[in-house]
Write a protein that holds these residues in place. Structure first.
Motif, PDB file in Angstrom:
ATOM      1  N   ASP A  67       0.819  -1.221   0.000  1.00 22.88           N
ATOM      2  CA  ASP A  67       0.000   0.000   0.000  1.00 22.88           C
ATOM      3  C   ASP A  67       0.850   1.267   0.000  1.00 22.88           C
ATOM      4  O   ASP A  67       0.324   2.373  -0.104  1.00 22.88           O
ATOM      5  CB  ASP A  67      -0.989  -0.009   1.186  1.00 22.88           C
ATOM      6  CG  ASP A  67      -0.294  -0.170   2.524  1.00 22.88           C
ATOM      7  OD1 ASP A  67       0.904  -0.551   2.542  1.00 22.88           O
ATOM      8  OD2 ASP A  67      -0.926   0.087   3.560  1.00 22.88           O
ATOM      9  N   VAL A  68       2.167   1.109   0.115  1.00 26.11           N
ATOM     10  CA  VAL A  68       3.077   2.251  -0.037  1.00 26.11           C
ATOM     11  C   VAL A  68       3.659   2.248  -1.456  1.00 26.11           C
ATOM     12  O   VAL A  68       3.702   3.285  -2.133  1.00 26.11           O
ATOM     13  CB  VAL A  68       4.215   2.189   1.016  1.00 26.11           C
ATOM     14  CG1 VAL A  68       5.196   3.338   0.821  1.00 26.11           C
ATOM     15  CG2 VAL A  68       3.631   2.208   2.429  1.00 26.11           C
ATOM     16  N   LEU A  69       4.064   1.061  -1.900  1.00 32.98           N
ATOM     17  CA  LEU A  69       4.673   0.953  -3.230  1.00 32.98           C
ATOM     18  C   LEU A  69       3.692   1.241  -4.360  1.00 32.98           C
ATOM     19  O   LEU A  69       4.048   1.908  -5.342  1.00 32.98           O
ATOM     20  CB  LEU A  69       5.252  -0.446  -3.434  1.00 32.98           C
ATOM     21  CG  LEU A  69       6.694  -0.639  -3.028  1.00 32.98           C
ATOM     22  CD1 LEU A  69       7.100  -2.082  -3.300  1.00 32.98           C
ATOM     23  CD2 LEU A  69       7.616   0.310  -3.803  1.00 32.98           C
ATOM     24  N   ALA A  70       2.455   0.760  -4.224  1.00 32.29           N
ATOM     25  CA  ALA A  70       1.495   0.911  -5.329  1.00 32.29           C
ATOM     26  C   ALA A  70       1.244   2.383  -5.680  1.00 32.29           C
ATOM     27  O   ALA A  70       1.327   2.736  -6.860  1.00 32.29           O
ATOM     28  CB  ALA A  70       0.195   0.174  -5.021  1.00 32.29           C
ATOM     29  N   PRO A  71       0.952   3.260  -4.699  1.00 30.79           N
ATOM     30  CA  PRO A  71       0.772   4.663  -5.086  1.00 30.79           C
ATOM     31  C   PRO A  71       2.032   5.310  -5.665  1.00 30.79           C
ATOM     32  O   PRO A  71       1.945   6.187  -6.539  1.00 30.79           O
ATOM     33  CB  PRO A  71       0.345   5.354  -3.790  1.00 30.79           C
ATOM     34  CG  PRO A  71       0.561   4.388  -2.685  1.00 30.79           C
ATOM     35  CD  PRO A  71       0.612   3.023  -3.273  1.00 30.79           C
ATOM     36  N   ALA A  72       3.202   4.845  -5.212  1.00 30.57           N
ATOM     37  CA  ALA A  72       4.455   5.364  -5.785  1.00 30.57           C
ATOM     38  C   ALA A  72       4.534   4.970  -7.267  1.00 30.57           C
ATOM     39  O   ALA A  72       4.844   5.800  -8.131  1.00 30.57           O
ATOM     40  CB  ALA A  72       5.652   4.826  -5.004  1.00 30.57           C
ATOM     41  N   ILE A  73       4.225   3.711  -7.559  1.00 33.35           N
ATOM     42  CA  ILE A  73       4.265   3.224  -8.949  1.00 33.35           C
ATOM     43  C   ILE A  73       3.186   3.922  -9.784  1.00 33.35           C
ATOM     44  O   ILE A  73       3.441   4.361 -10.915  1.00 33.35           O
ATOM     45  CB  ILE A  73       4.077   1.682  -8.993  1.00 33.35           C
ATOM     46  CG1 ILE A  73       5.284   0.981  -8.373  1.00 33.35           C
ATOM     47  CG2 ILE A  73       3.847   1.193 -10.428  1.00 33.35           C
ATOM     48  CD1 ILE A  73       5.101  -0.518  -8.161  1.00 33.35           C
ATOM     49  N   ASP A  74       1.989   4.047  -9.223  1.00 33.09           N
ATOM     50  CA  ASP A  74       0.879   4.655  -9.972  1.00 33.09           C
ATOM     51  C   ASP A  74       1.171   6.114 -10.324  1.00 33.09           C
ATOM     52  O   ASP A  74       0.844   6.571 -11.425  1.00 33.09           O
ATOM     53  CB  ASP A  74      -0.423   4.555  -9.164  1.00 33.09           C
ATOM     54  CG  ASP A  74      -0.886   3.102  -9.038  1.00 33.09           C
ATOM     55  OD1 ASP A  74      -0.391   2.258  -9.815  1.00 33.09           O
ATOM     56  OD2 ASP A  74      -1.715   2.819  -8.155  1.00 33.09           O
ATOM     57  N   THR A  75       1.785   6.827  -9.403  1.00 30.66           N
ATOM     58  CA  THR A  75       2.131   8.224  -9.664  1.00 30.66           C
ATOM     59  C   THR A  75       3.166   8.310 -10.792  1.00 30.66           C
ATOM     60  O   THR A  75       3.064   9.157 -11.684  1.00 30.66           O
ATOM     61  CB  THR A  75       2.667   8.894  -8.375  1.00 30.66           C
ATOM     62  OG1 THR A  75       1.688   8.722  -7.352  1.00 30.66           O
ATOM     63  CG2 THR A  75       2.941  10.374  -8.574  1.00 30.66           C
ATOM     64  N   ALA A  76       4.135   7.402 -10.756  1.00 34.02           N
ATOM     65  CA  ALA A  76       5.155   7.383 -11.808  1.00 34.02           C
ATOM     66  C   ALA A  76       4.524   7.012 -13.153  1.00 34.02           C
ATOM     67  O   ALA A  76       4.828   7.631 -14.178  1.00 34.02           O
ATOM     68  CB  ALA A  76       6.266   6.401 -11.442  1.00 34.02           C
ATOM     69  N   LEU A  77       3.623   6.017 -13.153  1.00 35.97           N
ATOM     70  CA  LEU A  77       2.963   5.592 -14.396  1.00 35.97           C
ATOM     71  C   LEU A  77       2.125   6.724 -14.999  1.00 35.97           C
ATOM     72  O   LEU A  77       2.113   6.920 -16.215  1.00 35.97           O
ATOM     73  CB  LEU A  77       2.068   4.371 -14.139  1.00 35.97           C
ATOM     74  CG  LEU A  77       2.752   3.008 -14.163  1.00 35.97           C
ATOM     75  CD1 LEU A  77       1.789   1.922 -13.676  1.00 35.97           C
ATOM     76  CD2 LEU A  77       3.266   2.670 -15.563  1.00 35.97           C
ATOM     77  N   ALA A  78       1.448   7.471 -14.130  1.00 32.67           N
ATOM     78  CA  ALA A  78       0.583   8.557 -14.602  1.00 32.67           C
ATOM     79  C   ALA A  78       1.390   9.639 -15.320  1.00 32.67           C
ATOM     80  O   ALA A  78       0.888  10.292 -16.236  1.00 32.67           O
ATOM     81  CB  ALA A  78      -0.190   9.160 -13.429  1.00 32.67           C
ATOM     82  N   ALA A  79       2.649   9.802 -14.924  1.00 35.31           N
ATOM     83  CA  ALA A  79       3.491  10.840 -15.524  1.00 35.31           C
ATOM     84  C   ALA A  79       4.315  10.310 -16.691  1.00 35.31           C
ATOM     85  O   ALA A  79       4.953  11.083 -17.409  1.00 35.31           O
ATOM     86  CB  ALA A  79       4.416  11.417 -14.448  1.00 35.31           C
ATOM     87  N   ALA A  80       4.311   8.988 -16.888  1.00 40.10           N
ATOM     88  CA  ALA A  80       5.191   8.377 -17.892  1.00 40.10           C
ATOM     89  C   ALA A  80       4.483   8.269 -19.238  1.00 40.10           C
ATOM     90  O   ALA A  80       3.262   8.310 -19.316  1.00 40.10           O
ATOM     91  CB  ALA A  80       5.629   6.996 -17.429  1.00 40.10           C
ATOM     92  N   GLU A  81       5.284   8.095 -20.286  1.00 38.91           N
ATOM     93  CA  GLU A  81       4.707   7.871 -21.612  1.00 38.91           C
ATOM     94  C   GLU A  81       4.071   6.494 -21.675  1.00 38.91           C
ATOM     95  O   GLU A  81       4.503   5.555 -20.990  1.00 38.91           O
ATOM     96  CB  GLU A  81       5.805   7.966 -22.672  1.00 38.91           C
ATOM     97  CG  GLU A  81       5.969   9.375 -23.180  1.00 38.91           C
ATOM     98  CD  GLU A  81       6.739   9.395 -24.480  1.00 38.91           C
ATOM     99  OE1 GLU A  81       6.289   8.780 -25.473  1.00 38.91           O
ATOM    100  OE2 GLU A  81       7.796  10.018 -24.490  1.00 38.91           O
ATOM    101  N   GLU A  82       3.057   6.380 -22.530  1.00 36.99           N
ATOM    102  CA  GLU A  82       2.388   5.103 -22.777  1.00 36.99           C
ATOM    103  C   GLU A  82       3.439   4.039 -23.124  1.00 36.99           C
ATOM    104  O   GLU A  82       4.363   4.312 -23.870  1.00 36.99           O
ATOM    105  CB  GLU A  82       1.434   5.324 -23.967  1.00 36.99           C
ATOM    106  CG  GLU A  82       0.586   4.159 -24.324  1.00 36.99           C
ATOM    107  CD  GLU A  82      -0.810   4.247 -23.693  1.00 36.99           C
ATOM    108  OE1 GLU A  82      -1.187   5.337 -23.229  1.00 36.99           O
ATOM    109  OE2 GLU A  82      -1.488   3.214 -23.683  1.00 36.99           O
TER     110      GLU A  82
END
Ligand code: SAH
Length: 233
Positions: A67-82
């Motif tokens: 529950d700490v790692l997932a939001p970190a990954i999701d935030t990075a994915l949201a800012a990353a290219e497809e």
């Protein structure tokens, strides 16, 4: 858009580290590649901001919480290219090799999760379709050094980073072989001479000699590479 790495780590100050020097550092300064670093702890909740907890089932060490790692990954994915992959460094992963590095260099970038402690909760790897990659069959204290190694290998392939593009074509693994031996001045050193053919100026003979050396070295030192090459060629 330039090739961009997004590192998730509990030790963000470790980046760019050695990649701030030399050609990679110059490339980073000049915008030939991009680097974002996030502190995983910023995604921890609660008064204690715990990023890890003890393993269910018992045993030594601590495990990074999903529950700490997932939001970190999701935030990075949201800012990353497809199409940006999420990589987790782990001794259980597929061993990195030059084919993996080349493929990654052709993608828009990568999100790289650096583990600490005993590793991360398995569920976050499944839920976010995370790919595990290993630096080799040994245990590091964290994923950061593996991330630096992978970054170094990718970044040097990017346009605008390595000065001499030709040197990328000839090096070890470019054709599934180890590289031939190199020599420079002086022509005789401690009584050892440079192989005659290299001083001959005969380019075709030199090319043949180097090819033979590459093949002999590969057969002798890396039977695994040699056998794979015979299958592929
Ligand atoms: N308990 C684990 C090792 C944990 S080491 C095991 O036995 O498999 C702590 C962290 O270092 C890992 O989460 C991983 O991110 C990183 N790490 C350790 N060895 C690594 C390797 N060979 N390649 C890539 N990452 C590694």
């Amino acid at each position: 858009m330039v090739w961009t790495a997004h590192i998730l780590s509990l030790f963000p100050e470790m980046f760019p580290g050695p990649l701030g020097s030399s050609l990679a550092g110059k490339g980073l300064e000049e915008g030939a590649w991009g680097l974002k670093v996030s502190d995983i702890r910023d995604f921890a909740k609660g008064r204690h901001r715990a990023v890890d907890d003890s393993p269910f089932g018992g045993g030594a060490g601590m495990v990074m919480r999903p529950d700490v790692l997932a939001p970190a990954i999701d935030t990075a994915l949201a800012a990353a290219e497809e199409g940006t992959r999420v990589i987790y460094f782990s001794p259980r992963g597929r061993a990195m090799d030059q084919a993996f590095v080349r493929k990654l260099a052709d993608e828009p970038g990568a999100i790289m999760v650096c583990g600490r402690f005993e590793g991360v909760d398995e569920r976050v790897l499944e839920a976010r379709n995370v790919e595990e990659v290993s630096l080799g069959d040994f245990i590091l204290s964290g994923g950061e050094v593996a991330a630096l190694a992978l970054l170094d290998a990718v970044v040097r392939l990017l346009p605008g980073v390595t000065g001499n593009r030709e040197s990328l074509e000839e090096e070890s693994f470019a054709d599934g072989l180890l590289e031939y031996p190199h020599y420079t001045r002086p022509p005789v050193w401690e009584g050892r001479s440079v192989p005659e053919v290299l001083l001959s100026g005969h380019h075709e003979k030199i090319r043949e000699w180097r090819q033979r050396q590459s093949e002999e070295l590969t057969k002798e030192r890396r039977r695994d590479l040699w056998d794979r090459r015979k299958r592929n060629f």
